[in-house]
Design a protein around this motif. Structure first.
Motif, PDB file in Angstrom:
ATOM      1  N   UNK A 176       0.819  -1.215   0.000  1.00  0.00           N
ATOM      2  CA  UNK A 176       0.000   0.000   0.000  1.00  0.00           C
ATOM      3  C   UNK A 176       0.851   1.264   0.000  1.00  0.00           C
ATOM      4  N   UNK A 177       2.102   1.168   0.447  1.00  0.00           N
ATOM      5  CA  UNK A 177       2.975   2.344   0.500  1.00  0.00           C
ATOM      6  C   UNK A 177       3.716   2.619  -0.790  1.00  0.00           C
ATOM      7  N   UNK A 178       3.536   1.770  -1.812  1.00  0.00           N
ATOM      8  CA  UNK A 178       4.247   1.955  -3.083  1.00  0.00           C
ATOM      9  C   UNK A 178       3.454   2.849  -4.029  1.00  0.00           C
ATOM     10  N   UNK A 179       4.150   3.534  -4.938  1.00  0.00           N
ATOM     11  CA  UNK A 179       3.445   4.280  -5.990  1.00  0.00           C
ATOM     12  C   UNK A 179       2.596   3.329  -6.835  1.00  0.00           C
ATOM     13  N   UNK A 180       1.548   3.846  -7.433  1.00  0.00           N
ATOM     14  CA  UNK A 180       0.602   3.039  -8.191  1.00  0.00           C
ATOM     15  C   UNK A 180       1.283   2.253  -9.312  1.00  0.00           C
ATOM     16  N   UNK A 181       2.220   2.872 -10.014  1.00  0.00           N
ATOM     17  CA  UNK A 181       2.874   2.206 -11.135  1.00  0.00           C
ATOM     18  C   UNK A 181       3.620   0.965 -10.668  1.00  0.00           C
ATOM     19  N   UNK A 182       4.353   1.081  -9.570  1.00  0.00           N
ATOM     20  CA  UNK A 182       5.114  -0.058  -9.069  1.00  0.00           C
ATOM     21  C   UNK A 182       4.191  -1.148  -8.533  1.00  0.00           C
TER      22      UNK A 182
END
Length: 515
Positions: A448-454
């Motif tokens: 949940x803490x990652x950017x959407x693309x990753x």
């Protein structure tokens, strides 16, 4: 000389002759003494028979008839004294009239294979010397039924002794079956206290998909019917067998060698395809989380050591995602003696299967718990004896101790428990305190803490693994579990992605805790 010859050559044979006729040793002793007394008295009077052997056996037969009439005279409906004459094979010659040890063995064998209701009447009549009227009264059956069963049982004895019984293969070549179980033990150690018996294993193998009578199982396994009947009723009570009418069948599935061979090929193919995808996903996930400064498995263990846990934990998650409801085992049924378990059997195979990977939680012998109890697990690897290096189970208090250290509440811990858990290897001293040596996951989803693309890139890799694992659906439906962890472990070790270095890799690899 005739008296000495008689004593040396005939007394033992006459005893077996008498044992045949009377059916018990006490009466056989009396009858033997009666025959010997008649023979010796005649010799003393000067009798010198031309054919000594034939004369002795003629005396023996006459004395038997007198003995039988005198013994059974008070009971008019007792069987004729020659009623069992046709049971033992022979042509009527004096030699064939002797009950040899081999024939007695055959008689005992056939008694063991007569159905219990017939056997009880037969023994009562011919061994215990009870009349048919007494038997009918004691067993609460009609007089005619007793007579019919006596007649039928004599015929069965004769037929059985005249044939060479062919016992089943399991009677001389016991087969092996291994078991998988889930749930909790009964008070008497069920199911394993039962599953570990070789006799029971063979009963399960024979009665699996082949409902069998007690007689059929006794013959197949070479076990006397009275013993087999008792064992079968015990296994029904313990819920390992089911009984329908007079037939028994195994109450749980057993996977044949042939089916396991087919499953083996499917699993091996899927593992070769899925393992590189899973390890690529794990490496990518670690890189993305590190780049974004997100803790995944705790600061106390290296990624190389954490891989043992991460591989199995991630595989279980993606498998659940791929197969969904197919992995749902349903409720675990309650069993006798407070047990709650399910089992499945697997015939032993002639090919080398991958190492196994089990998963254990913790025991709670004191029945203590908290509303927010820690989530702890440990994958147990058969590889390099890793599974034997730590306790089978930790207790609730021991797990709580690790959790308190991990969340910074070490001051609340009992010193004795800290030392004990450190001795197992789950904690190590750091300065004046302790720190965990296992994977400690955060309570929240780290992605949940990652950017959407990753997140999307990782999700695509995850879906690729899930698509491959859908090929396990048929195996899972038929066996409650995919059995894939060992195959994945084997491939990861073979590729070098996973490594165990003696003296460097912690014994506690595979253990994990959620904060």
């Amino acid at each position: 000389m005739d008296a000495e010859h008689f004593a040396a050559e005939y007394l033992e044979k006459l005893f077996y002759f008498s044992l045949k006729k009377t059916g018990n040793e006490a009466d056989a002793d009396d009858l033997t003494a009666d025959i010997a007394e008649a023979v010796l008295a005649a010799l003393k009077r000067g009798t010198r028979p031309g054919n000594f052997d034939a004369w002795v056996w003629a005396v023996a037969r006459n004395r038997w008839k007198r003995f039988a009439r005198r013994y059974y005279a008070p009971d008019a409906d007792h069987a004729d004294p020659d009623a069992l004459e046709d049971v033992l094979p022979g042509d009527g010659s004096p030699e064939e009239a002797v009950i040899l040890r081999e024939e007695l063995g055959l008689l005992r064998r056939e008694l063991a294979f007569i159905r219990s209701d017939y056997r009880r009447i037969l023994v009562a009549h011919y061994i215990e010397n009870k009349s048919v009227s007494v038997i009918a009264r004691e067993f609460s059956v009609p007089l005619g039924t007793v007579k019919t069963k006596l007649q039928n049982s004599r015929r069965k004895l004769k037929e059985g002794m005249d044939m060479a019984r062919e016992f089943g293969k399991r009677s001389y070549q016991p087969e092996e079956v291994v078991f998988w179980n889930t749930g909790t033990f009964g008070d008497k150690g069920q199911p394993w206290s039962v599953l570990n018996h070789l006799l029971y294993k063979n009963i399960f193998l024979e009665a699996h998909e082949n409902p069998s009578t007690a007689e059929e199982l006794a013959l197949e396994l070479g076990i006397a019917l009275p013993y087999m009947e008792d064992e079968l009723e015990f296994l029904v009570r313990e819920e390992f067998l089911k009984k329908t009418g007079n037939r028994y069948r195994t109450a749980f599935p057993i996977v044949s060698r042939e089916e396991q061979r087919a499953w083996y090929e499917v699993r091996r193919r899927i593992a070769k395809e899925a393992t590189p995808l899973i390890t690529r996903y794990l490496d990518a996930k670690r890189a993305a989380l590190e780049k974004n400064g997100i803790d995944w498995f705790g600061p106390w263990i290296s990624y190389e050591d954490a891989k043992w846990t991460l591989l199995m934990e991630e595989f279980d998650s993606v498998e659940q995602d791929a197969l969904g409801g197919d992995l749902d085992e349903g409720p675990i049924p309650a069993r006798p003696d407070h047990g709650r378990w399910k089992i499945m059997g697997f015939e032993t195979v002639d090919f080398e299967e991958p190492l196994t990977v089990g998963q254990h939680g913790y025991m709670d012998p004191e029945k203590e718990s908290e509303d927010n109890h820690p989530v702890f697990g440990q994958f147990k690897y058969q590889y390099r004896n890793i599974e034997e290096r730590t306790p089978v189970f930790l207790t609730y208090k021991e797990v709580l101790t690790i959790w308190k250290v991990a969340v910074g509440r070490e001051e609340e811990c009992v010193p004795e428990l800290l030392r004990r858990v450190a001795g197992y290897g789950y904690l190590r001293q750091k300065g004046t305190g302790y720190e965990p040596t296992i994977v400690v996951f955060p309570s929240a989803n780290v992605l949940d803490g990652l950017p959407e693309k990753e997140r999307a890139e990782l999700r695509a890799m995850w879906n690729e693994v899930a698509e491959v694992l859908k090929g396990l659906r048929e195996i899972v439906i038929n066996s409650f579990a995919s059995g894939m962890r060992g195959y994945i472990l084997t491939e990861a070790l073979a590729s070098g992605w996973l490594r165990f270095e003696e003296g460097k890799t912690p014994d506690t690899v595979g253990a994990y805790l959620y904060r």
